[in-house]
Design an enzyme around this catalytic site. Sequence first.
Site, short mmCIF file in Angstrom:
data_model
loop_
_atom_site.label_atom_id
_atom_site.label_comp_id
_atom_site.label_asym_id
_atom_site.label_seq_id
_atom_site.Cartn_x
_atom_site.Cartn_y
_atom_site.Cartn_z
N HIS A 30 -3.00 -2.80 4.78
CA HIS A 30 -4.16 -2.80 4.98
C HIS A 30 -4.18 -1.69 3.39
O HIS A 30 -3.50 -0.67 3.32
CB HIS A 30 -4.24 -1.44 6.28
CG HIS A 30 -5.95 -1.23 5.87
ND1 HIS A 30 -6.49 -1.47 7.20
CD2 HIS A 30 -6.35 -0.05 5.85
CE1 HIS A 30 -7.77 -1.38 6.71
NE2 HIS A 30 -7.78 0.06 5.67
N ASP A 32 -6.41 -0.29 0.78
CA ASP A 32 -7.13 0.74 1.14
C ASP A 32 -8.30 0.85 -0.70
O ASP A 32 -7.88 1.88 -1.22
CB ASP A 32 -7.54 1.75 0.88
CG ASP A 32 -7.53 2.11 3.33
OD1 ASP A 32 -8.72 1.67 3.69
OD2 ASP A 32 -6.52 2.80 3.47
N MET A 65 -14.12 0.52 -0.23
CA MET A 65 -14.71 1.61 -0.05
C MET A 65 -15.97 2.48 -1.21
O MET A 65 -15.24 3.01 -1.37
CB MET A 65 -14.33 2.61 0.61
CG MET A 65 -13.74 2.59 2.14
SD MET A 65 -12.48 3.23 2.68
CE MET A 65 -10.61 2.86 2.10
N GLY A 139 -12.15 7.63 3.50
CA GLY A 139 -12.12 8.72 2.67
C GLY A 139 -10.28 9.05 2.54
O GLY A 139 -9.67 8.99 1.26
N GLY A 142 -4.42 10.28 7.25
CA GLY A 142 -3.79 12.02 7.67
C GLY A 142 -5.21 12.44 8.75
O GLY A 142 -4.56 13.90 9.19
N ASP A 172 -9.69 1.85 12.49
CA ASP A 172 -9.08 2.54 11.54
C ASP A 172 -9.04 3.47 11.42
O ASP A 172 -10.96 4.20 11.57
CB ASP A 172 -9.79 1.88 10.27
CG ASP A 172 -8.95 1.66 9.03
OD1 ASP A 172 -7.53 3.06 8.72
OD2 ASP A 172 -9.62 2.09 8.07
N GLY A 174 -7.00 7.75 12.16
CA GLY A 174 -5.94 8.91 12.94
C GLY A 174 -4.80 7.90 14.18
O GLY A 174 -4.90 8.47 15.52
N GLY A 194 -1.37 4.29 8.64
CA GLY A 194 -1.10 4.84 7.71
C GLY A 194 -0.47 5.97 7.38
O GLY A 194 1.13 5.42 7.71
C1 DX5 Z 1 -9.41 6.23 5.91
C2 DX5 Z 1 -8.64 4.39 4.91
C3 DX5 Z 1 -7.63 4.66 5.69
C4 DX5 Z 1 -6.20 5.09 6.06
C5 DX5 Z 1 -5.94 5.42 7.44
O1 DX5 Z 1 -10.39 6.50 4.61
O2 DX5 Z 1 -9.83 3.61 5.46
O3 DX5 Z 1 -6.67 2.85 6.49
O4 DX5 Z 1 -5.51 5.16 5.39
O5 DX5 Z 1 -4.91 6.50 7.63
P1 DX5 Z 1 -4.67 6.96 9.15
O6 DX5 Z 1 -3.90 6.11 9.79
O7 DX5 Z 1 -3.02 8.00 7.70
O8 DX5 Z 1 -5.51 7.73 9.70
ZN ZN Z 2 -8.81 1.88 5.74
#
Ligand code: DX5
Ligand code: ZN
Length: 215
Positions: A30, A32, A65, A139, A142, A172, A174, A194
């Site tokens: 994935h 971002d 994004m 954005g 974590g 996607d 948390g 992530g």
């Molecule tokens: C947030 C991203 C996610 C992020 C997820 O805007 O789209 O893909 O990296 O990260 P975790 O898994 O740490 O919430």
């Molecule tokens: Zn993402």
Amino acid sequence: MISPSILSCDFTNVKKDFDAMNEAKADFVHIDIMDGNYVPNISFGPSIVSQFRKLTDIDFDVHLMINEPEKYIEDFVKAGANIITIHPDSTLHLNRTINLIKSFGIKAGIAINPAQELSILDYTLEDIDLVLIMSVNPGFGGQSFIESSTRKVEDVKKIINNAKSKCLIEVDGGIKLNNALKVYNAGADILVAGSAIFGSENPKKTIIKFKELLK
Ligand code: DX5
Ligand code: ZN
């Protein structure tokens, strides 16, 4: 399926984290992409993604994004994207942008933010391959999982089943080992993680744990 988000990987030694994804056989990577405009953070662009392409054969699940994503679709396809997901409110002509993504022979997804309703699917579902449910505000990595997202996944699953669509559901934000199963059971096909993976002691083992959990 599991799609590790490299936003949380160690950029001083990115090969180590790609090796972990290769060895653990992650289903997707994935990626971002943030422009500091659609979201309040900046990540990286297509030239960096094409460098990542040299480190793995795993499919790239590129999450844009950015505003006016239509300007950069071709660049991300050339950089190695296998799925490109866009936010409906980032592009003026959503149908045209979805068609543009698919014109390159790759999969197209749309992302739905936590407070956004699902009515956008009424006239897009038949054209897309994937719905990405954002379970945090886009954005940053974590952040904490927004609990109403589970119900939203159930609702999307119903819409997909009623339409007899093959569209996949990706979730996607948390996602951790201790909430993954709940989201999966609600109807998700792909989970993004992530910080749960790259913030762990052993990313390879954590990916394997996710894969075992989601079998
Ligand atoms: C947030 C991203 C996610 C992020 C997820 O805007 O789209 O893909 O990296 O990260 P975790 O898994 O740490 O919430
Ligand atoms: Zn993402």
